[in-house]
Design an enzyme around this catalytic site. Structure first.
Site, PDB file in Angstrom:
ATOM      1  N   THR A 295       0.823  -1.214   0.000  1.00  0.00           N
ATOM      2  CA  THR A 295       0.000   0.000   0.000  1.00  0.00           C
ATOM      3  C   THR A 295       0.856   1.264   0.000  1.00  0.00           C
ATOM      4  OG1 THR A 295      -1.681  -1.201   1.201  1.00  0.00           O
ATOM      5  CG2 THR A 295      -1.814   1.178   1.310  1.00  0.00           C
TER       6      THR A 295
ATOM      7  N   THR B 286       2.393  -4.245   4.570  1.00  0.00           N
ATOM      8  CA  THR B 286       2.489  -4.496   6.004  1.00  0.00           C
ATOM      9  C   THR B 286       2.254  -5.966   6.389  1.00  0.00           C
ATOM     10  OG1 THR B 286       0.173  -3.868   6.223  1.00  0.00           O
ATOM     11  CG2 THR B 286       1.818  -2.169   6.676  1.00  0.00           C
ATOM     12  N   ASP B 287       1.533  -6.698   5.536  1.00  0.00           N
ATOM     13  CA  ASP B 287       1.118  -8.049   5.959  1.00  0.00           C
ATOM     14  C   ASP B 287       2.300  -8.939   6.346  1.00  0.00           C
ATOM     15  OD1 ASP B 287      -1.326  -7.071   5.265  1.00  0.00           O
ATOM     16  OD2 ASP B 287      -1.753  -8.532   3.690  1.00  0.00           O
TER      17      ASP B 287
ATOM     18  N   LYS C 263       2.645  -7.855  13.235  1.00  0.00           N
ATOM     19  CA  LYS C 263       1.443  -7.098  12.882  1.00  0.00           C
ATOM     20  C   LYS C 263       0.318  -7.653  13.753  1.00  0.00           C
ATOM     21  CE  LYS C 263      -1.490  -5.616   9.096  1.00  0.00           C
ATOM     22  NZ  LYS C 263      -1.715  -5.470   7.663  1.00  0.00           N
TER      23      LYS C 263
HETATM   24  N1  ASP Z   1      -1.862  -6.588   1.517  1.00  0.00           N
HETATM   25  C1  ASP Z   1      -0.997  -5.431   1.562  1.00  0.00           C
HETATM   26  C2  ASP Z   1       0.422  -5.912   1.637  1.00  0.00           C
HETATM   27  O1  ASP Z   1       0.852  -6.412   2.633  1.00  0.00           O
HETATM   28  C3  ASP Z   1      -1.336  -4.557   2.721  1.00  0.00           C
HETATM   29  C4  ASP Z   1      -0.382  -3.402   2.948  1.00  0.00           C
HETATM   30  O2  ASP Z   1       0.367  -2.978   2.104  1.00  0.00           O
HETATM   31  O3  ASP Z   1      -0.399  -2.887   4.040  1.00  0.00           O
HETATM   32  O4  ASP Z   1       1.110  -5.771   0.669  1.00  0.00           O
END
Ligand code: ASP
Length: 462
Positions: free
Chosen positions: A107, A183-184, A262
């Site tokens: 993101t 973040t995942d 996380k």
């Molecule tokens: N699904 C996304 C990822 O981990 C969520 C994010 O970027 O926070 O790439």
């Protein structure tokens, strides 16, 4: 070319928009059987279904309204949005540190192209400067898109490529590295880079965002500013994750790459150090303020050690009551060489697994025990079950997080399959993945935005 007022809409959804005279980019009030929605009608990607109308509602969320629930729609205003981020030349400022931003996707690296529905990277220095001009006061920035994936698609192959890239950048004299990442699985990558990039002279800061930059509540800009501050100016030369600290935007936390997780699927303050305190706070006024007394300090030499290995025949088995041994047998029969057990309580699984565990050990599979409780240690001497499991070859992994243990075992098996050697690597901490003790109140504190944390951070900041 005539303007397309219904970009991407077709079939039934197009009929609805035409029936109520509502155009893409208009402000609309959409009455449904589930309530009233007010917001902007967004274009759709042509490949999407014809059963929904997508609106950016006034809270900033994008929602898909099922057309079968719509009872009426009114266009109240029309203003074409411009989602183009202006490209401005990133200024060079003598005296500011040189920081490299390596983009992997997620993101933080993206903005939505409402025309195609695709998420496209916004990662050139010019675009970043256009979006967050404050970055130019922090550092001289170079960027490079290494991958463009959502983080669920990161894997050992990408960890190895990133580690090598970090080695090259450090040899070339960079003063800090920021890695933009989804973040995942940010924490998995942080653990992998901690093991693969040792003896670091400069900070390696992984950063993500929970909300994309087209949303009013986005954390992207602040997280980036904090990460650049930590990479360019901070004294902590470790692999760290930099994200929102408390729920407010007062400061960010720098979490050690091996102890971070996380912990919430949507909060911006989702990352938490587990079993320890974060290494430091970071904000634009005070910069990096260490919390831990001991950490790896920034140096001028370039003597980094890159160990880019990984054997991906490793799995995590999350134990659940009623688990059957065939789950483990299947992994062993498919050639898996390492198992991280995520056991109950102090590190347990049921008796029915015992024979399969012994069989795995006899076939040379390396098995380690972590705890599902997340906090605390695998203590396998307390109950018979723990002793029975150790007798069958399972080794307790202290308070190592299961994800970190998975990464470490894959990394270790990339170097050796010798049982004792692997055990030595697994149980010798590289950067706090096993700690001698956990802070007695850490389990309650350090969750951000609660009085205990505020008091704790105030002490650190004074
Ligand atoms: N699904 C996304 C990822 O981990 C969520 C994010 O970027 O926070 O790439």
């Amino acid at each position: 070319m005539a303007e397309d007022f219904f970009q991407g809409y077709w079939g039934a959804s197009l009929e609805v928009l035409k029936k109520y005279n509502c155009r893409v980019w208009s402000q609309a009030e959409c009455q449904t059987t589930g309530g009233l929605f007010k917001g902007t009608i967004l274009p759709r990607a042509a490949f999407q279904d014809d059963q929904h109308i997508v609106m950016k509602v006034n809270t900033g969320y994008n929602i898909g309204v099922d057309i079968s629930t719509i009872t009426s729609m009114v266009e109240t205003d029309y203003k074409k949005a411009n989602y183009h981020i202006p490209e401005k030349e990133f200024p060079y400022t003598e005296g500011l540190p040189h920081v490299k931003l390596l983009g992997t996707g997620g993101t933080i690296a993206s903005r939505l192209d409402y025309r195609t529905g695709a998420v496209i990277p916004a990662f050139s220095p010019g675009e970043l400067y256009g979006a967050v001009p404050e970055l130019a006061d922090i550092c001289n920035l170079e960027t490079e898109k290494v991958f463009a994936v959502f983080s669920e698609n990161m894997s050992p192959k990408e960890y190895i490529a990133l580690a090598k890239k970090i080695g090259e950048e450090i040899q070339n004299g960079i003063e800090g590295i920021v890695i933009g990442h989804g973040t995942d699985t940010l924490a998995h990558t942080a653990a992998a880079l901690t093991f693969m990039c040792q003896n670091l002279p400069v900070p390696i800061v992984l950063v993500g965002s929970q909300r994309s930059s087209d949303r009013p509540s986005s954390d992207a800009a602040l997280n980036l500013m904090h990460a650049m501050t930590a990479a360019g100016h901070g004294d902590v030369a470790e692999v760290m994750v930099c994200m929102f600290g408390p729920t407010s935007d007062e400061y960010g936390f720098l979490h050690r790459g091996t102890r971070v997780r996380k912990m919430h699927s949507s909060y911006r303050s989702t990352f938490r150090t587990i079993g320890d305190t974060p290494v430091a706070t970071v904000d634009r006024k005070r910069g990096v303020v260490p919390i831990k007394e001991e950490y790896n300090h920034r140096r001028h030499d370039r003597d980094v050690k890159i160990i880019p290995t990984f054997d991906d025949r490793v799995a995590i088995l999350y134990y659940y009551p009623g688990m059957k041994p065939d789950v483990l047998d299947a992994l062993v029969d498919n050639g898996y060489k390492g198992i991280i057990w995520d056991g109950t309580g102090l590190g347990h699984v049921n008796k029915g697994m015992f024979d399969a565990i012994q069989r795995a050990t006899d076939k040379g599979v390396h098995q380690y025990m972590c705890v599902q409780t997340i906090w605390g240690y695998a203590h396998m001497f307390v109950y018979d079950t723990g002793r029975d499991l150790m007798n069958r070859g399972i080794i307790p992994a202290g308070n190592m997080l299961a994800e970190t243990a998975y990464i470490k075992l894959g990394w270790a098996l990339g170097q050796t399959h010798d049982r004792e050697e692997v055990k030595k690597i697994m149980l010798t901490p590289i950067n706090s993945e096993i700690t001698p003790r956990e802070p007695y109140n850490g389990y309650l504190v350090y969750q951000g935005g609660v009085p205990e944390v505020d008091e704790f951070v105030r002490k650190v900041h004074k």
